[in-house]
Design a protein around this motif. Structure first.
Motif, PDB file in Angstrom:
ATOM      1  N   GLN A  96      -3.798   6.636   2.533  1.00 31.23           N
ATOM      2  CA  GLN A  96      -3.604   7.566   1.406  1.00 31.23           C
ATOM      3  C   GLN A  96      -4.628   8.695   1.462  1.00 31.23           C
ATOM      4  O   GLN A  96      -4.307   9.874   1.311  1.00 31.23           O
ATOM      5  N   LYS A  97      -5.890   8.308   1.688  1.00 30.68           N
ATOM      6  CA  LYS A  97      -6.988   9.278   1.761  1.00 30.68           C
ATOM      7  C   LYS A  97      -6.750  10.284   2.899  1.00 30.68           C
ATOM      8  O   LYS A  97      -6.885  11.496   2.703  1.00 30.68           O
ATOM      9  N   ALA A  98      -6.366   9.787   4.058  1.00 33.57           N
ATOM     10  CA  ALA A  98      -6.158  10.668   5.222  1.00 33.57           C
ATOM     11  C   ALA A  98      -5.001  11.628   5.000  1.00 33.57           C
ATOM     12  O   ALA A  98      -5.036  12.772   5.458  1.00 33.57           O
ATOM     13  N   LEU A  99      -3.973  11.170   4.282  1.00 40.49           N
ATOM     14  CA  LEU A  99      -2.812  12.036   4.014  1.00 40.49           C
ATOM     15  C   LEU A  99      -3.042  12.867   2.752  1.00 40.49           C
ATOM     16  O   LEU A  99      -2.252  13.743   2.427  1.00 40.49           O
ATOM     17  N   ASN A 100      -4.101  12.554   2.033  1.00 37.03           N
ATOM     18  CA  ASN A 100      -4.440  13.189   0.749  1.00 37.03           C
ATOM     19  C   ASN A 100      -3.266  13.190  -0.238  1.00 37.03           C
ATOM     20  O   ASN A 100      -2.926  14.215  -0.829  1.00 37.03           O
ATOM     21  N   ILE A 101      -2.680  12.007  -0.398  1.00 34.68           N
ATOM     22  CA  ILE A 101      -1.613  11.842  -1.389  1.00 34.68           C
ATOM     23  C   ILE A 101      -2.269  11.591  -2.744  1.00 34.68           C
ATOM     24  O   ILE A 101      -3.145  10.733  -2.874  1.00 34.68           O
ATOM     25  N   GLN A 102      -1.860  12.366  -3.741  1.00 34.69           N
ATOM     26  CA  GLN A 102      -2.535  12.309  -5.040  1.00 34.69           C
ATOM     27  C   GLN A 102      -2.167  11.065  -5.844  1.00 34.69           C
ATOM     28  O   GLN A 102      -3.026  10.455  -6.462  1.00 34.69           O
ATOM     29  N   LYS A 103      -0.883  10.736  -5.871  1.00 37.32           N
ATOM     30  CA  LYS A 103      -0.464   9.569  -6.666  1.00 37.32           C
ATOM     31  C   LYS A 103       0.424   8.660  -5.835  1.00 37.32           C
ATOM     32  O   LYS A 103       1.532   9.039  -5.461  1.00 37.32           O
ATOM     33  N   CYS A 104      -0.063   7.477  -5.565  1.00 39.83           N
ATOM     34  CA  CYS A 104       0.807   6.493  -4.914  1.00 39.83           C
ATOM     35  C   CYS A 104       0.198   5.109  -5.091  1.00 39.83           C
ATOM     36  O   CYS A 104      -0.940   4.962  -5.537  1.00 39.83           O
ATOM     37  N   THR A 105       0.974   4.104  -4.764  1.00 39.65           N
ATOM     38  CA  THR A 105       0.501   2.721  -4.832  1.00 39.65           C
ATOM     39  C   THR A 105       0.236   2.244  -3.411  1.00 39.65           C
ATOM     40  O   THR A 105       1.094   2.379  -2.551  1.00 39.65           O
ATOM     41  N   CYS A 106      -0.956   1.702  -3.196  1.00 40.22           N
ATOM     42  CA  CYS A 106      -1.330   1.221  -1.863  1.00 40.22           C
ATOM     43  C   CYS A 106      -1.504  -0.292  -1.884  1.00 40.22           C
ATOM     44  O   CYS A 106      -2.043  -0.841  -2.845  1.00 40.22           O
ATOM     45  N   LEU A 107      -1.086  -0.905  -0.820  1.00 43.20           N
ATOM     46  CA  LEU A 107      -1.133  -2.373  -0.689  1.00 43.20           C
ATOM     47  C   LEU A 107      -1.367  -2.763   0.754  1.00 43.20           C
ATOM     48  O   LEU A 107      -0.715  -2.210   1.637  1.00 43.20           O
ATOM     49  N   ASP A 108      -2.219  -3.716   1.003  1.00 41.70           N
ATOM     50  CA  ASP A 108      -2.282  -4.359   2.322  1.00 41.70           C
ATOM     51  C   ASP A 108      -1.682  -5.752   2.166  1.00 41.70           C
ATOM     52  O   ASP A 108      -1.936  -6.428   1.159  1.00 41.70           O
ATOM     53  N   ILE A 109      -0.925  -6.151   3.165  1.00 36.30           N
ATOM     54  CA  ILE A 109      -0.237  -7.439   3.089  1.00 36.30           C
ATOM     55  C   ILE A 109      -0.631  -8.345   4.248  1.00 36.30           C
ATOM     56  O   ILE A 109      -0.690  -7.899   5.392  1.00 36.30           O
ATOM     57  N   VAL A 110      -0.911  -9.586   3.917  1.00 35.97           N
ATOM     58  CA  VAL A 110      -1.228 -10.593   4.928  1.00 35.97           C
ATOM     59  C   VAL A 110      -0.160 -11.682   4.831  1.00 35.97           C
ATOM     60  O   VAL A 110      -0.061 -12.364   3.812  1.00 35.97           O
ATOM     61  N   ALA A 111       0.651 -11.796   5.860  1.00 35.87           N
ATOM     62  CA  ALA A 111       1.708 -12.815   5.861  1.00 35.87           C
ATOM     63  C   ALA A 111       2.059 -13.205   7.289  1.00 35.87           C
ATOM     64  O   ALA A 111       3.223 -13.341   7.636  1.00 35.87           O
ATOM     65  N   GLY A 112       1.044 -13.355   8.125  1.00 34.52           N
ATOM     66  CA  GLY A 112       1.262 -13.738   9.521  1.00 34.52           C
ATOM     67  C   GLY A 112       2.087 -12.675  10.234  1.00 34.52           C
ATOM     68  O   GLY A 112       2.050 -11.499   9.875  1.00 34.52           O
ATOM     69  N   CYS A 113       2.852 -13.130  11.249  1.00 37.06           N
ATOM     70  CA  CYS A 113       3.677 -12.207  12.033  1.00 37.06           C
ATOM     71  C   CYS A 113       4.789 -11.588  11.200  1.00 37.06           C
ATOM     72  O   CYS A 113       5.394 -10.609  11.616  1.00 37.06           O
ATOM     73  N   SER A 114       5.094 -12.178  10.047  1.00 37.81           N
ATOM     74  CA  SER A 114       6.181 -11.647   9.218  1.00 37.81           C
ATOM     75  C   SER A 114       5.678 -10.590   8.238  1.00 37.81           C
ATOM     76  O   SER A 114       6.401 -10.174   7.339  1.00 37.81           O
ATOM     77  N   GLY A 115       4.462 -10.132   8.416  1.00 37.00           N
ATOM     78  CA  GLY A 115       3.887  -9.130   7.516  1.00 37.00           C
ATOM     79  C   GLY A 115       4.728  -7.876   7.394  1.00 37.00           C
ATOM     80  O   GLY A 115       4.979  -7.386   6.281  1.00 37.00           O
ATOM     81  N   PHE A 116       5.214  -7.363   8.526  1.00 38.07           N
ATOM     82  CA  PHE A 116       5.953  -6.099   8.473  1.00 38.07           C
ATOM     83  C   PHE A 116       7.265  -6.239   7.710  1.00 38.07           C
ATOM     84  O   PHE A 116       7.598  -5.380   6.892  1.00 38.07           O
ATOM     85  N   ILE A 117       8.013  -7.319   7.947  1.00 38.66           N
ATOM     86  CA  ILE A 117       9.291  -7.440   7.221  1.00 38.66           C
ATOM     87  C   ILE A 117       9.054  -7.654   5.735  1.00 38.66           C
ATOM     88  O   ILE A 117       9.817  -7.188   4.899  1.00 38.66           O
ATOM     89  N   ASN A 118       7.965  -8.342   5.394  1.00 39.94           N
ATOM     90  CA  ASN A 118       7.612  -8.471   3.979  1.00 39.94           C
ATOM     91  C   ASN A 118       7.278  -7.101   3.386  1.00 39.94           C
ATOM     92  O   ASN A 118       7.724  -6.774   2.282  1.00 39.94           O
TER      93      ASN A 118
END
Lengths: 289, 289
Positions: A96-118
């Motif tokens: 978000q910081k690098a793209l300088n987006i003013q309003k958005c929701t950020c989340l990191d997800i931990v779910a093993g190899c299925s993280g991306f589909i989650n």
């Protein structure tokens, strides 16, 4: 229910290429031993000058060079990873910081190899419920940092990389069906704790993959009221060629229906599906929009 | 759009109680100094015999003793934390294993102090889109593991704990509105990297909290077509009494509208809101169902 579409894709592999020749020498392995067992010819590691955040920002910025959408309309940044170097701020917040987006929701997800589909599924939920116009979904790994270089099994398989998809609502009907199943009961077959190295019980992971993944593919196809005949491509987590071939055999599928790019990049955990998606788009095997 | 309800709540605090008296001695502080600055009298740390997974499992099992729902109908376990000791398997997967749920989706979420509201929001999306009947949302922290005990500012504030909510679809209309805003641009005011201790720029966090949180409260109330007059309670992240008092003053709210339990538990990051919710339900300030 509104439909979603993949607007753009991107992927990035670090410069440090780790060939089978290099690993053959390191582990004193015969030629072709690794390729026969894994289907992998190359994988990539970050150098000491790169971080997981750099990889995520790279694909995020690249995706924006390919599209004319207003970056401020990206309302959701979700990053899936199993090899983050940080707890706060998350990788998504750095994007978000690098793209300088003013309003958005950020989340990191931990779910093993299925993280991306989650991550993709959560982003889609936000889109169809009207929370935001566009979402950026990133899978990124620097799993080389967690490799035990005494362990042949994981060292020959895993690699670093990043992939991203920009998704949004579309007025065209596009079918979507998800079926994500976790099995915490098998959690001890693949572990990584902070300050420790990654551990994998290869045989148990193989057994898990060739049984549970098949059930999961059948479940999602059934839920979508489709059959495997109507499915053009299956883009699996790029785990290991023996697993992917076994899945094809057990499902009586032509191998060409299962997209494979393992040979070039190895198993990149959460980054594997978005890297494959980007490659398929680049080759025009898949069409964006 | 279907409504959701909180069916049950639970919370857990470790046994090792850290009083202001203890910290006064450690940091050579005058009596009442900590309480005046933070509103905190006690916080809790895990002992060497407890892990973050133990805390999460404790609240998960406790919540199930309070309800008659079939545990196999919990289709989603989402755990929010900023102090996990593990990358794989996630805490949520360990909870699935402990409850022996056969089919569900597990996710760990990293999103700073806003982890719990993000987890709750994702769980709600899955429920209203029909993915599952019930979801278990847990906030858990063992932040004491990341404390720099040379740093008075964070040592007097933060504590360990866990809270959980079991949520499900209801046929009664219940208003729901979310507005979750991340500001990655301010990411350097509160950081924690693996293998390092937590860093907080207290003044910058205070300034951030008393401006951005106020805007956020106003935004979510406006989006819901409500006014602050119609809101009975605000259950904020239990950051610091000065922040909470300043929010009440700036919004011209009676202090009693802002629920505070900081004095008893300290700032428990992702666990703070579900611990407060459980306390409010216990006291019958809030009614479940």
């Amino acid at each position: 229910m509104q439909s979603i579409e993949i607007i753009e894709t991107s992927s990035y592999l670090p410069h440090k290429q780790i060939s089978n020749t290099f690993l053959n020498e390191k582990f004193n392995l015969p030629e072709n031993w690794i390729y026969k067992r894994t289907g992998i010819k190359n994988r990539y590691y970050i150098t000491s000058e790169e971080t997981i955040v750099d990889l995520a920002i790279h694909v995020a910025k690249d995706i924006l060079t390919k599209t004319t959408i207003d970056v401020q309309k990206i309302g959701n940044i979700i990053v899936a990873s199993t090899s983050s170097d940080r707890i706060m701020p998350g990788i998504s917040f750095e994007v978000q910081k690098a793209l300088n987006i003013q309003k958005c929701t950020c989340l990191d997800i931990v779910a093993g190899c299925s993280g991306f589909i989650n991550a993709f599924n959560i982003a889609r939920q936000g889109l169809v419920l009207g929370d935001t116009e566009y979402a950026l979904v990133i899978g990124v790994e620097t799993i080389s940092k967690f490799l035990n270089f005494e362990d042949v099994g994981t060292s020959i398989l895993l690699g670093d990389g990043a992939g991203a998809t920009l998704i949004g609502i579309t007025s065209h009907f596009k079918k979507y069906q998800s079926d994500i199943q976790s099995i915490g009961q098998s959690g001890d077959i693949l572990t990584c704790h902070h300050g420790e190295k990654l551990y994998m019980n290869g045989k148990a992971v193989y057994k898990y993959a060739v049984t549970k993944v098949i059930e999961n593919i059948q479940d999602v196809v059934n839920k979508a009221n489709e059959t495997l005949d109507t499915i053009k491509y299956i883009i699996p987590h790029q785990s290991n060629i023996r697993i992917l071939n076994s899945i094809a055999e057990k499902l009586l599928l032509e191998k060409s229906k299962i997209y494979v790019n393992l040979d070039k990049v190895g198993n990149t955990f959460c980054a594997s599906i978005p890297i494959a998606l980007d490659e398929m788009c680049e080759k025009k095997v898949l069409q964006k929009r």
